[in-house]
Design a protein around this motif. Structure first.
Motif, PDB file in Angstrom:
ATOM      1  N   ALA A  41       0.921  -0.961   0.325  1.00 10.69           N
ATOM      2  CA  ALA A  41       0.476   0.048   0.263  1.00 10.69           C
ATOM      3  C   ALA A  41       1.262   1.337  -0.260  1.00 10.69           C
ATOM      4  CB  ALA A  41      -0.998  -0.514   0.802  1.00 10.69           C
ATOM      5  N   ILE A  42       2.044   1.081   0.598  1.00  7.86           N
ATOM      6  CA  ILE A  42       3.188   2.424   0.991  1.00  7.86           C
ATOM      7  C   ILE A  42       3.192   2.594  -0.148  1.00  7.86           C
ATOM      8  CG2 ILE A  42       4.539   3.313   1.334  1.00  7.86           C
ATOM      9  CD1 ILE A  42       4.714   1.855   4.095  1.00  7.86           C
ATOM     10  N   ALA A  43       4.018   1.459  -0.733  1.00  6.99           N
ATOM     11  CA  ALA A  43       4.550   1.403  -2.221  1.00  6.99           C
ATOM     12  C   ALA A  43       3.794   2.807  -3.072  1.00  6.99           C
ATOM     13  CB  ALA A  43       5.671   0.142  -3.223  1.00  6.99           C
ATOM     14  N   ILE A  44       2.477   1.600  -3.180  1.00  7.61           N
ATOM     15  CA  ILE A  44       1.522   2.340  -4.822  1.00  7.61           C
ATOM     16  C   ILE A  44       1.080   3.750  -4.473  1.00  7.61           C
ATOM     17  CG2 ILE A  44      -0.954   1.879  -4.696  1.00  7.61           C
ATOM     18  CD1 ILE A  44      -1.035  -0.809  -4.329  1.00  7.61           C
ATOM     19  N   LEU A  45       0.952   4.369  -2.808  1.00  6.65           N
ATOM     20  CA  LEU A  45       1.110   5.616  -2.673  1.00  6.65           C
ATOM     21  C   LEU A  45       2.789   6.549  -3.127  1.00  6.65           C
ATOM     22  CD1 LEU A  45      -0.668   4.831   1.406  1.00  6.65           C
ATOM     23  CD2 LEU A  45      -2.399   6.238  -0.825  1.00  6.65           C
ATOM     24  N   GLN A  50       4.522   9.908  -7.150  1.00  2.00           N
ATOM     25  CA  GLN A  50       5.827  10.203  -8.052  1.00  2.00           C
ATOM     26  C   GLN A  50       5.379  11.009  -9.668  1.00  2.00           C
ATOM     27  OE1 GLN A  50       8.768  10.620  -7.429  1.00  2.00           O
ATOM     28  NE2 GLN A  50       8.301  10.226  -5.164  1.00  2.00           N
ATOM     29  N   ARG A  51       3.810  10.207  -9.504  1.00  2.00           N
ATOM     30  CA  ARG A  51       3.682  10.100 -10.682  1.00  2.00           C
ATOM     31  C   ARG A  51       2.617  11.107 -10.987  1.00  2.00           C
ATOM     32  NH1 ARG A  51      -0.566   6.237 -13.722  1.00  2.00           N
ATOM     33  NH2 ARG A  51      -0.184   6.950 -15.061  1.00  2.00           N
ATOM     34  N   LYS A  52       2.215  11.682  -9.440  1.00  2.25           N
ATOM     35  CA  LYS A  52       1.180  12.610  -9.920  1.00  2.25           C
ATOM     36  C   LYS A  52       2.144  13.976  -9.678  1.00  2.25           C
ATOM     37  CE  LYS A  52      -2.763  11.736  -7.593  1.00  2.25           C
ATOM     38  NZ  LYS A  52      -3.493  12.118  -6.174  1.00  2.25           N
ATOM     39  N   LEU A  53       3.862  13.884  -8.541  1.00  4.27           N
ATOM     40  CA  LEU A  53       4.279  14.696  -8.611  1.00  4.27           C
ATOM     41  C   LEU A  53       5.327  15.132 -10.342  1.00  4.27           C
ATOM     42  CD1 LEU A  53       6.222  16.345  -6.925  1.00  4.27           C
ATOM     43  CD2 LEU A  53       7.564  15.186  -6.670  1.00  4.27           C
ATOM     44  N   MET A  54       5.946  14.250 -10.967  1.00  8.46           N
ATOM     45  CA  MET A  54       6.321  14.373 -12.338  1.00  8.46           C
ATOM     46  C   MET A  54       5.583  15.094 -13.102  1.00  8.46           C
ATOM     47  SD  MET A  54       7.876  10.032 -12.342  1.00  8.46           S
ATOM     48  CE  MET A  54       8.946  10.612 -14.096  1.00  8.46           C
ATOM     49  N   LYS A  55       4.308  14.514 -12.969  1.00 14.53           N
ATOM     50  CA  LYS A  55       3.092  15.341 -14.351  1.00 14.53           C
ATOM     51  C   LYS A  55       3.028  17.203 -13.718  1.00 14.53           C
ATOM     52  CE  LYS A  55      -1.648  15.389 -15.562  1.00 14.53           C
ATOM     53  NZ  LYS A  55      -2.779  14.420 -15.688  1.00 14.53           N
ATOM     54  N   LYS A  56       3.117  16.696 -12.720  1.00 17.37           N
ATOM     55  CA  LYS A  56       3.240  18.573 -11.554  1.00 17.37           C
ATOM     56  C   LYS A  56       4.336  19.209 -12.708  1.00 17.37           C
ATOM     57  CE  LYS A  56       2.308  21.650  -8.354  1.00 17.37           C
ATOM     58  NZ  LYS A  56       1.977  21.336  -6.789  1.00 17.37           N
ATOM     59  N   GLU A  57       5.195  18.696 -12.777  1.00 16.06           N
ATOM     60  CA  GLU A  57       6.981  19.377 -12.880  1.00 16.06           C
ATOM     61  C   GLU A  57       7.268  19.072 -14.391  1.00 16.06           C
ATOM     62  OE1 GLU A  57       9.614  16.337 -10.764  1.00 16.06           O
ATOM     63  OE2 GLU A  57       9.721  17.837  -8.715  1.00 16.06           O
ATOM     64  N   ARG A  58       6.317  18.162 -14.999  1.00 15.44           N
ATOM     65  CA  ARG A  58       6.030  18.209 -16.610  1.00 15.44           C
ATOM     66  C   ARG A  58       5.260  19.790 -16.660  1.00 15.44           C
ATOM     67  NH1 ARG A  58       6.337  12.914 -16.773  1.00 15.44           N
ATOM     68  NH2 ARG A  58       4.112  12.825 -16.909  1.00 15.44           N
ATOM     69  N   ILE A  59       3.969  19.734 -16.597  1.00 13.59           N
ATOM     70  CA  ILE A  59       3.085  20.888 -16.588  1.00 13.59           C
ATOM     71  C   ILE A  59       3.940  22.258 -16.246  1.00 13.59           C
ATOM     72  CG2 ILE A  59       1.168  21.968 -15.904  1.00 13.59           C
ATOM     73  CD1 ILE A  59      -0.020  19.270 -14.645  1.00 13.59           C
ATOM     74  N   ILE A  60       4.514  22.197 -15.359  1.00  7.78           N
ATOM     75  CA  ILE A  60       4.995  23.353 -14.668  1.00  7.78           C
ATOM     76  C   ILE A  60       6.383  23.818 -15.675  1.00  7.78           C
ATOM     77  CG2 ILE A  60       7.117  24.628 -13.515  1.00  7.78           C
ATOM     78  CD1 ILE A  60       5.056  23.253 -10.952  1.00  7.78           C
TER      79      ILE A  60
END
Length: 280
Positions: A41-45, A50-60
């Motif tokens: 569960a922790i690994a999935i979270l 990380q995916r959300k963070l990377m997506k946000k970084e790409r958007i930025i």
């Protein structure tokens, strides 16, 4: 009876121990299962974060790149607008001087109108770009240091660009050959053309070499015509320098414009030849 009771008690003790061991193994297994589930569960979270963070970084990064491109385009447009305004002032003076020469007057007025329309279009484009910058910036917490440095570099580049053009004008005035040509024009022979080309190339960063590299098919006569346009000479002065009539200058400019348009896809047919040469 006592012996039987003893065996029974021993067996009962063994069974209880076995039962405790089974219970212990079951609890250990259950604990391991819970631990594994917890770790998964922790690994999935972490993965989702990380995916959300990377997506946000790409958007930025994408928005910062859009801001960067918009800022650079605004800078180029503002430089062109300022340059056009200076040329429009010069054209106004030329229009006043040549008000009795109908054909040349029409060409000057056409050039002035085209520059004015270009400035209006660039101003509208800058407004749209600035709105985009504001929109992108509002979604970012703060403008990055890189964009701030870019803004400073753009401002400095504009100052250097303006200074370069001002310096080029001053150098033309100080150059004996070019100053004589622009203030008191007369027919130019082959020997004089070599001196003029050398002076122009010295002031305008190898103008004729860059011109021929861009459009190798230009004739020597066309290169000479471009040199005179680069010096911001009016049609009357160009006519005197080439030994032709002012009306012929307009025709030569039209042919040259068509020739350049055929050789260079970036050249816009609705763009005046003078503007293209001035900015080259």
């Amino acid at each position: 009876m006592a012996e039987v009771q003893e065996k029974y008690n021993q067996q009962k003790l063994i069974n209880e121990r076995n039962q405790l061991k089974i219970e212990k193994d079951r609890n250990t297994r259950n604990a391991l299962i819970v631990l594994i589930v917890f770790i998964c569960a922790i690994a999935i979270l972490i993965y989702n974060s990380q995916r959300k963070l990377m997506k946000k970084e790409r958007i930025i990064q994408r928005k910062e790149e859009e801001i960067r491109r918009s800022m650079m385009q605004i800078s180029e447009n503002e430089t062109t607008i300022r340059y056009n305004r200076l040329k429009m002032q010069e054209l106004t003076a030329q229009i006043e001087i040549n008000k009795d020469m109908q054909e040349q007057l029409e060409e000057l007025n056409r050039t002035y109108t085209e520059m004015q329309q270009q400035n209006e279009a660039l101003a509208c484009e800058n407004q749209t770009l600035q709105e985009n910058i504001t929109q992108y910036s509002s979604t970012l917490n703060a403008q990055s240091e890189e964009l701030k440095r870019l803004s400073e570099l753009i401002t400095e580049n504009q100052r250097l660009h303006d200074r370069e053009r001002t310096l080029a004008k001053q150098l033309v005035k100080k150059d004996k050959v070019l100053n004589s040509l622009t203030t008191a024009p007369k027919y130019i022979d082959a020997v004089q053309w070599r001196e003029i080309e050398e002076a122009i190339n010295s002031i305008f960063d190898n103008f004729t070499e860059r011109l021929l590299k861009k459009i190798p098919a230009l004739t020597e006569y066309e290169v000479h015509l471009c040199c005179l346009i680069k010096l911001n000479m009016n049609n009357t002065h160009i006519a005197t320098s080439l030994g032709i009539s002012p009306a012929s200058v307009s025709k030569q400019k039209y042919r040259l414009k068509e020739h350049i348009a055929q050789q260079n896809e970036a050249f816009k047919r609705n763009q005046t030849l003078d503007l293209w040469v001035w900015d080259f």
